[in-house]
Write a protein that holds these residues in place. Structure first.
Motif, PDB file in Angstrom:
ATOM      1  N   GLY A  75       0.794  -1.218   0.000  1.00  0.00           N
ATOM      2  CA  GLY A  75       0.000   0.000   0.000  1.00  0.00           C
ATOM      3  C   GLY A  75       0.828   1.271   0.000  1.00  0.00           C
ATOM      4  N   LEU A  76       2.159   1.157   0.041  1.00  0.00           N
ATOM      5  CA  LEU A  76       3.031   2.330   0.057  1.00  0.00           C
ATOM      6  C   LEU A  76       3.363   2.784  -1.356  1.00  0.00           C
ATOM      7  CD1 LEU A  76       5.651   1.407   2.792  1.00  0.00           C
ATOM      8  CD2 LEU A  76       3.758   3.000   2.992  1.00  0.00           C
ATOM      9  N   LYS A  77       3.403   4.106  -1.516  1.00  0.00           N
ATOM     10  CA  LYS A  77       3.786   4.671  -2.813  1.00  0.00           C
ATOM     11  C   LYS A  77       4.608   5.923  -2.549  1.00  0.00           C
ATOM     12  CE  LYS A  77       1.744   6.331  -7.085  1.00  0.00           C
ATOM     13  NZ  LYS A  77       0.471   6.664  -7.746  1.00  0.00           N
ATOM     14  N   VAL A  78       5.859   5.937  -2.998  1.00  0.00           N
ATOM     15  CA  VAL A  78       6.721   7.100  -2.820  1.00  0.00           C
ATOM     16  C   VAL A  78       6.379   8.099  -3.920  1.00  0.00           C
ATOM     17  CG1 VAL A  78       9.098   7.933  -2.764  1.00  0.00           C
ATOM     18  CG2 VAL A  78       8.537   5.714  -1.783  1.00  0.00           C
ATOM     19  N   LEU A  79       5.926   9.285  -3.532  1.00  0.00           N
ATOM     20  CA  LEU A  79       5.522  10.304  -4.497  1.00  0.00           C
ATOM     21  C   LEU A  79       6.685  11.171  -4.947  1.00  0.00           C
ATOM     22  CD1 LEU A  79       2.186  11.401  -2.822  1.00  0.00           C
ATOM     23  CD2 LEU A  79       2.508   9.781  -4.678  1.00  0.00           C
ATOM     24  N   GLY A  80       7.661  11.378  -4.091  1.00  0.00           N
ATOM     25  CA  GLY A  80       8.808  12.196  -4.456  1.00  0.00           C
ATOM     26  C   GLY A  80       9.744  12.374  -3.288  1.00  0.00           C
ATOM     27  N   ALA A  81      10.937  12.879  -3.575  1.00  0.00           N
ATOM     28  CA  ALA A  81      11.941  13.116  -2.551  1.00  0.00           C
ATOM     29  C   ALA A  81      12.781  14.319  -2.961  1.00  0.00           C
ATOM     30  CB  ALA A  81      12.830  11.891  -2.364  1.00  0.00           C
ATOM     31  N   VAL A  82      13.163  15.119  -1.971  1.00  0.00           N
ATOM     32  CA  VAL A  82      13.993  16.300  -2.215  1.00  0.00           C
ATOM     33  C   VAL A  82      15.150  16.269  -1.225  1.00  0.00           C
ATOM     34  CG1 VAL A  82      14.047  18.814  -2.216  1.00  0.00           C
ATOM     35  CG2 VAL A  82      11.999  17.638  -2.980  1.00  0.00           C
ATOM     36  N   VAL A  84      17.803  17.777   1.192  1.00  0.00           N
ATOM     37  CA  VAL A  84      17.947  19.036   1.938  1.00  0.00           C
ATOM     38  C   VAL A  84      19.323  19.150   2.582  1.00  0.00           C
ATOM     39  CG1 VAL A  84      15.496  19.380   2.356  1.00  0.00           C
ATOM     40  CG2 VAL A  84      16.826  18.003   3.955  1.00  0.00           C
ATOM     41  N   GLY A  85      20.151  18.188   2.354  1.00  0.00           N
ATOM     42  CA  GLY A  85      21.510  18.171   2.894  1.00  0.00           C
ATOM     43  C   GLY A  85      22.276  17.064   2.220  1.00  0.00           C
ATOM     44  N   PRO A  86      23.530  16.884   2.625  1.00  0.00           N
ATOM     45  CA  PRO A  86      24.332  15.839   1.977  1.00  0.00           C
ATOM     46  C   PRO A  86      23.782  14.429   2.195  1.00  0.00           C
ATOM     47  CG  PRO A  86      25.597  16.914   3.703  1.00  0.00           C
ATOM     48  CD  PRO A  86      24.292  17.627   3.608  1.00  0.00           C
ATOM     49  N   ARG A  87      23.163  14.183   3.349  1.00  0.00           N
ATOM     50  CA  ARG A  87      22.637  12.852   3.638  1.00  0.00           C
ATOM     51  C   ARG A  87      21.212  12.904   4.166  1.00  0.00           C
ATOM     52  NH1 ARG A  87      27.154  10.031   7.106  1.00  0.00           N
ATOM     53  NH2 ARG A  87      25.718   8.295   6.924  1.00  0.00           N
ATOM     54  N   GLU A  88      20.542  14.039   4.041  1.00  0.00           N
ATOM     55  CA  GLU A  88      19.187  14.196   4.531  1.00  0.00           C
ATOM     56  C   GLU A  88      18.259  14.527   3.366  1.00  0.00           C
ATOM     57  OE1 GLU A  88      21.692  16.243   5.700  1.00  0.00           O
ATOM     58  OE2 GLU A  88      22.197  15.091   7.473  1.00  0.00           O
ATOM     59  N   ARG A  89      16.996  14.097   3.497  1.00  0.00           N
ATOM     60  CA  ARG A  89      16.011  14.431   2.472  1.00  0.00           C
ATOM     61  C   ARG A  89      14.612  14.413   3.057  1.00  0.00           C
ATOM     62  NH1 ARG A  89      15.417   8.918  -0.759  1.00  0.00           N
ATOM     63  NH2 ARG A  89      16.213   7.588   0.874  1.00  0.00           N
ATOM     64  N   VAL A  90      13.710  15.062   2.322  1.00  0.00           N
ATOM     65  CA  VAL A  90      12.301  15.080   2.676  1.00  0.00           C
ATOM     66  C   VAL A  90      11.591  14.225   1.628  1.00  0.00           C
ATOM     67  CG1 VAL A  90      10.251  16.505   2.936  1.00  0.00           C
ATOM     68  CG2 VAL A  90      12.458  17.357   3.712  1.00  0.00           C
ATOM     69  N   VAL A  91      10.766  13.289   2.108  1.00  0.00           N
ATOM     70  CA  VAL A  91      10.126  12.319   1.227  1.00  0.00           C
ATOM     71  C   VAL A  91       8.621  12.390   1.410  1.00  0.00           C
ATOM     72  CG1 VAL A  91       9.981   9.866   0.627  1.00  0.00           C
ATOM     73  CG2 VAL A  91      12.126  10.804   1.430  1.00  0.00           C
ATOM     74  N   LEU A  92       7.873  12.372   0.297  1.00  0.00           N
ATOM     75  CA  LEU A  92       6.417  12.274   0.332  1.00  0.00           C
ATOM     76  C   LEU A  92       6.032  10.826   0.068  1.00  0.00           C
ATOM     77  CD1 LEU A  92       5.271  15.358  -1.774  1.00  0.00           C
ATOM     78  CD2 LEU A  92       5.037  15.044   0.673  1.00  0.00           C
ATOM     79  N   VAL A  93       5.272  10.242   1.001  1.00  0.00           N
ATOM     80  CA  VAL A  93       4.853   8.848   0.883  1.00  0.00           C
ATOM     81  C   VAL A  93       3.340   8.792   1.018  1.00  0.00           C
ATOM     82  CG1 VAL A  93       5.038   6.544   1.868  1.00  0.00           C
ATOM     83  CG2 VAL A  93       7.023   8.030   1.849  1.00  0.00           C
ATOM     84  N   GLU A  94       2.683   8.122   0.069  1.00  0.00           N
ATOM     85  CA  GLU A  94       1.229   7.939   0.145  1.00  0.00           C
ATOM     86  C   GLU A  94       0.936   6.577   0.759  1.00  0.00           C
ATOM     87  OE1 GLU A  94      -2.734   8.002  -2.688  1.00  0.00           O
ATOM     88  OE2 GLU A  94      -0.753   8.187  -3.578  1.00  0.00           O
ATOM     89  N   VAL A  99      -1.146  11.255   2.941  1.00  0.00           N
ATOM     90  CA  VAL A  99       0.197  11.525   2.433  1.00  0.00           C
ATOM     91  C   VAL A  99       1.050  11.949   3.610  1.00  0.00           C
ATOM     92  CG1 VAL A  99       1.599  12.956   0.916  1.00  0.00           C
ATOM     93  CG2 VAL A  99      -0.640  12.193   0.160  1.00  0.00           C
ATOM     94  N   LEU A 100       2.147  11.257   3.823  1.00  0.00           N
ATOM     95  CA  LEU A 100       3.061  11.564   4.914  1.00  0.00           C
ATOM     96  C   LEU A 100       4.260  12.325   4.373  1.00  0.00           C
ATOM     97  CD1 LEU A 100       3.144   8.072   6.666  1.00  0.00           C
ATOM     98  CD2 LEU A 100       1.709  10.035   7.249  1.00  0.00           C
ATOM     99  N   VAL A 101       4.625  13.395   5.056  1.00  0.00           N
ATOM    100  CA  VAL A 101       5.848  14.127   4.751  1.00  0.00           C
ATOM    101  C   VAL A 101       6.869  13.649   5.767  1.00  0.00           C
ATOM    102  CG1 VAL A 101       6.917  16.367   4.483  1.00  0.00           C
ATOM    103  CG2 VAL A 101       4.494  16.094   3.949  1.00  0.00           C
ATOM    104  N   LEU A 102       7.904  12.958   5.279  1.00  0.00           N
ATOM    105  CA  LEU A 102       8.885  12.332   6.164  1.00  0.00           C
ATOM    106  C   LEU A 102      10.235  13.021   6.028  1.00  0.00           C
ATOM    107  CD1 LEU A 102       8.115   8.591   5.375  1.00  0.00           C
ATOM    108  CD2 LEU A 102       7.217   9.945   7.266  1.00  0.00           C
ATOM    109  N   GLY A 103      10.905  13.209   7.163  1.00  0.00           N
ATOM    110  CA  GLY A 103      12.286  13.656   7.183  1.00  0.00           C
ATOM    111  C   GLY A 103      13.166  12.435   7.361  1.00  0.00           C
ATOM    112  N   VAL A 104      14.047  12.186   6.405  1.00  0.00           N
ATOM    113  CA  VAL A 104      14.871  10.974   6.416  1.00  0.00           C
ATOM    114  C   VAL A 104      16.325  11.370   6.596  1.00  0.00           C
ATOM    115  CG1 VAL A 104      15.549   8.920   5.116  1.00  0.00           C
ATOM    116  CG2 VAL A 104      13.237   9.828   4.879  1.00  0.00           C
TER     117      VAL A 104
END
Length: 153
Positions: A75-82, A84-94, A99-104
């Motif tokens: 049931g997971l679907k990754v909508l996109g990722a941006v 924000v740092g050398p090893r960090e990103r923000v990911v949208l997951v449906e 829709v969850l906005v995740l800090g990874v």
């Protein structure tokens, strides 16, 4: 030497001639098979090609079946990722209807925000430039630069 001795000597050569040993012409005729034609092995080659292609398609189907997510991950679907740092990103997951906005980061994953799935439908205006990478719209920038260069001439 008598005629009888000559005859027995020739009689000894007859079985050797029949076996193809005594005369080189007879040996050349029996040793050289006819050259195979181009169509002799065509059916066998096509059958082998069909088997190889069948194995390839079967393997691809099996890999697709085995790599498909099962259980909760289906049931997971990754909508996109941006990034924000050398090893960090923000990911949208449906997930389902949300829709969850995740800090990874390398050490953890945190939920930054939760949205209903309908909130993201149609949020981008149709005339907005497409972002093709972390550095923005390279295609648009290049087009504008080329136009400026041509106008300067």
């Amino acid at each position: 030497m008598t005629h009888f001795q000559k005859f027995t000597g020739l009689a000894a050569l007859v079985p050797l001639a029949l076996a193809g040993v005594a005369t080189p012409a007879l040996a050349a005729e029996t040793a050289a098979p006819a050259a195979p034609g181009i169509t002799d092995g065509l059916a066998q080659m096509l059958l082998g090609l069909a088997v190889v292609l069948g194995l390839l398609l079967g393997s691809l189907w099996l890999i697709k079946k085995l790599s498909a997510p099962h259980g909760a991950a289906a049931g997971l679907k990754v909508l996109g990722a941006v990034p924000v740092g050398p090893r960090e990103r923000v990911v949208l997951v449906e997930v389902g209807g949300a829709v969850l906005v995740l800090g990874v980061t390398p050490s953890n994953v945190r939920t930054l925000h939760t949205l209903p799935a309908e909130a993201l439908q149609g949020t981008t205006p149709p005339d907005a430039p497409s972002v093709s990478g972390p550095f923005g719209d390279f295609q648009g920038w290049l087009k504008r630069s080329m136009e400026r260069r041509n106008d300067a001439k």
